[in-house]
Design an enzyme around this catalytic site. Structure first.
Site, short mmCIF file in Angstrom:
data_model
loop_
_atom_site.label_atom_id
_atom_site.label_comp_id
_atom_site.label_asym_id
_atom_site.label_seq_id
_atom_site.Cartn_x
_atom_site.Cartn_y
_atom_site.Cartn_z
N LYS A 234 -35.99 -2.03 -16.20
CA LYS A 234 -37.06 -1.09 -15.85
C LYS A 234 -38.76 -1.63 -16.02
O LYS A 234 -38.51 -2.22 -17.15
CB LYS A 234 -36.67 0.62 -16.77
N SER B 147 -36.27 9.70 -14.89
CA SER B 147 -37.57 8.60 -14.75
C SER B 147 -37.15 6.96 -14.20
O SER B 147 -37.61 6.12 -13.41
CB SER B 147 -38.42 8.46 -15.93
N SER C 295 -33.99 10.18 -18.93
CA SER C 295 -33.84 9.32 -17.98
C SER C 295 -33.50 7.96 -17.67
O SER C 295 -33.48 7.59 -16.82
CB SER C 295 -35.24 8.56 -18.43
N1 GLN Z 1 -37.69 14.24 -17.34
C1 GLN Z 1 -38.43 14.27 -18.60
C2 GLN Z 1 -39.27 14.04 -18.76
O1 GLN Z 1 -39.84 14.39 -17.77
C3 GLN Z 1 -37.67 12.71 -19.44
C4 GLN Z 1 -37.85 11.59 -18.85
C5 GLN Z 1 -37.27 10.03 -20.02
O2 GLN Z 1 -36.24 10.25 -20.09
N2 GLN Z 1 -38.21 9.08 -19.74
O3 GLN Z 1 -40.30 13.80 -19.84
#
Ligand code: GLN
Length: 470
Positions: free
Chosen positions: A67, A143, A167
């Site tokens: 990532k 994400s 994410s």
């Molecule tokens: N969807 C969540 C957010 O927008 C989690 C994102 C993540 O785990 N990095 O914060």
């Protein structure tokens, strides 16, 4: 092919690391133009590493996609942001990368993500669109959307993602792959660009539960560079993988099966639960009464930490710098205005607000107290059950929405994944079938398994049993 089966072929001399990389590069050339999972990849550097790979090591010669918020020496680390896309190169390896290399793996590819990991669809990437390999009209989740999509698209064997509130698990669920969020403190965060430091964890996205266990085995463990990474021994995650679920007690939280969950998702998750029961697990209903506060709590705590972490992006130390500043304040303001996208700005504003004098007690302190209640819900549950079963997301992958997406609606869709991060426990998403949804005939659904803090061995064992009943 799974990492596990490739390992066997490598050891048997049936394939070489260079041939694996060449095949991945071929897949990327053929399919990633549509999928858009890779932001960049350096085949030449990977080939050089492949040439000297030690195949006797646990991940010897296996390429792992990374990532693009995890630092790899000399490579870009854009975080999906214009801020870092122009000129930033990592000056060091994250601890997880150091450990992967020590185990013989080859970091290969920089995977798309929501800007600074803020989002659930990868639509917040400022750089590129990533499409779900099961249906190009749909999001891959986020994400870690690039990591999940590449594994699903078979342009990566396995990938690393980061999980602050879902994410890793949610894109894994949407793309039909395995995604593991380790317990807080199990894996070093050194070299992960911080979003919310008390919630972030790095973990694997893979084709199989066994692959996830193999990667966790390598990346887990204490790190002098991260004081939140725990100095506790790392168990042998493969040893108990096939122990089965007979005699285990699994909890179904009633709050996770209520209103708002798509009937097809519910059906697949319930079928997976029935499959585990048929293998001898005892399934009991439990309650996690503070679940309804998870979204509100997370969206105070995470933006608060983000607003603080992102203050380092000032136009001086990293990345984008506004041209011809009038003075230093103008430099800060314009660099941040130009460099950050709308969701990141929204989070910074939210976070700064809840931390500001006069509101701190009303929002931030309060959220910390509710966070403790959420953690206690799990502590109580784990005195009764070995693990908890739940959906990962209320629906399968939605279609692209662009700016028509309402941020609040998007935050609410994180309802099933946020609490494990707030509580610091481990959780995994395992594919449990497909369902029709919103015009699509068949989209993947994930079963989420939640385990106690540092309970990854138990978690992986149950996930393996769930995988085999599929
Ligand atoms: N969807 C969540 C957010 O927008 C989690 C994102 C993540 O785990 N990095 O914060």
């Amino acid at each position: 092919m799974t990492l596990t089966s490739l390992r066997q072929q490598l050891l048997a001399g049936e394939i070489t690391p260079a041939a694996i990389l060449a095949r991945l590069a071929g897949g990327i050339a053929a399919r990633d133009g549509q999928t858009g999972a890779y932001l960049s990849h350096d085949l030449e550097a990977a080939m050089a590493e492949a040439a000297r790979a030690d195949l006797t090591l646990p991940l010897g010669g296996i390429p792992i996609a990374i990532k693009d918020n995890i630092n790899v020496l000399g490579q870009p680390c854009t975080c999906g942001s214009k801020f870092l896309a122009e000129n930033y190169r990592s000056p060091y390896d994250a601890t997880v990368i150091r450990k992967l290399r020590a185990a013989g793996a080859i970091p290969f590819g920089r995977m798309n993500l929501d800007e600074f990991a803020m989002g659930s669809a990868t639509e917040n990437s400022a750089l590129q669109t990533t499409r779900n390999p099961h249906d190009p009209a749909r999001i891959p989740g986020g994400s870690s959307g690039g990591s999940a999509a590449a594994v699903a698209d078979r342009t990566a064997i396995a990938a690393l993602g980061s999980d602050t509130g879902g994410s890793i698990r949610q894109p894994a669920s949407h793309c039909g792959v395995v995604g593991l969020k380790p317990s807080y403190g199990r894996v070093s965060r050194y070299g992960l660009v911080a979003f919310a430091s008390s919630l972030d964890q790095i973990g694997p996205l893979t084709h199989s539960v066994e692959d996830a266990a193999r990667i966790l085995q390598v990346i887990a463990g204490a790190d002098p560079m991260d004081s939140t990474c725990l100095e506790v021994p790392v168990p042998d995650y493969l040893a108990s993988l096939d122990a089965g679920v007979k005699g285990l007690k699994l909890g179904l939280p009633k709050e996770y099966f209520g209103e708002g969950i798509d009937p097809g998702v519910r059906r697949q998750v319930e079928a997976a639960v029935a499959g585990l029961a048929a293998q001898g697990a005892e399934v009991v209903e439990i309650s996690l009464p503070h679940t309804t506060y998870a979204v509100a709590t997370y969206y105070v705590v995470a933006p608060a930490e983000a607003s603080s972490n992102l203050s380092r992006f000032d136009g001086i130390r990293y990345g984008h710098r506004a041209a011809n500043p009038a003075d230093v304040l103008d430099l800060y303001q314009r660099s941040r205005e130009e460099g950050f996208g709308p969701e990141v700005k929204r989070r910074i504003i939210l976070g700064t607000y809840v931390l500001s004098s006069g509101y701190y007690d009303a929002y931030y302190s309060r959220a910390q107290k509710v966070r403790t209640l959420i953690r206690r819900d799990f502590e109580n549950a784990f005195t009764r059950v070995d693990a908890i079963l739940a959906p990962v997301a209320p629906t399968p992958a939605r279609q692209f929405g662009g700016t028509a997406i309402d941020p609040l609606h998007e935050y609410l869709s994180d309802i099933f994944t946020l609490a494990p991060n707030l509580a610091g426990i481990c959780a995994i998403s395992v594919p449990c079938g497909c369902t029709g949804f919103d015009g699509a005939a068949a989209l993947p659904v994930g079963l989420q398994i939640l385990g106690p803090h540092l309970g990854e061995a138990m978690l992986l064992r149950i996930a393996r049993a769930a995988e085999q009943t599929r």
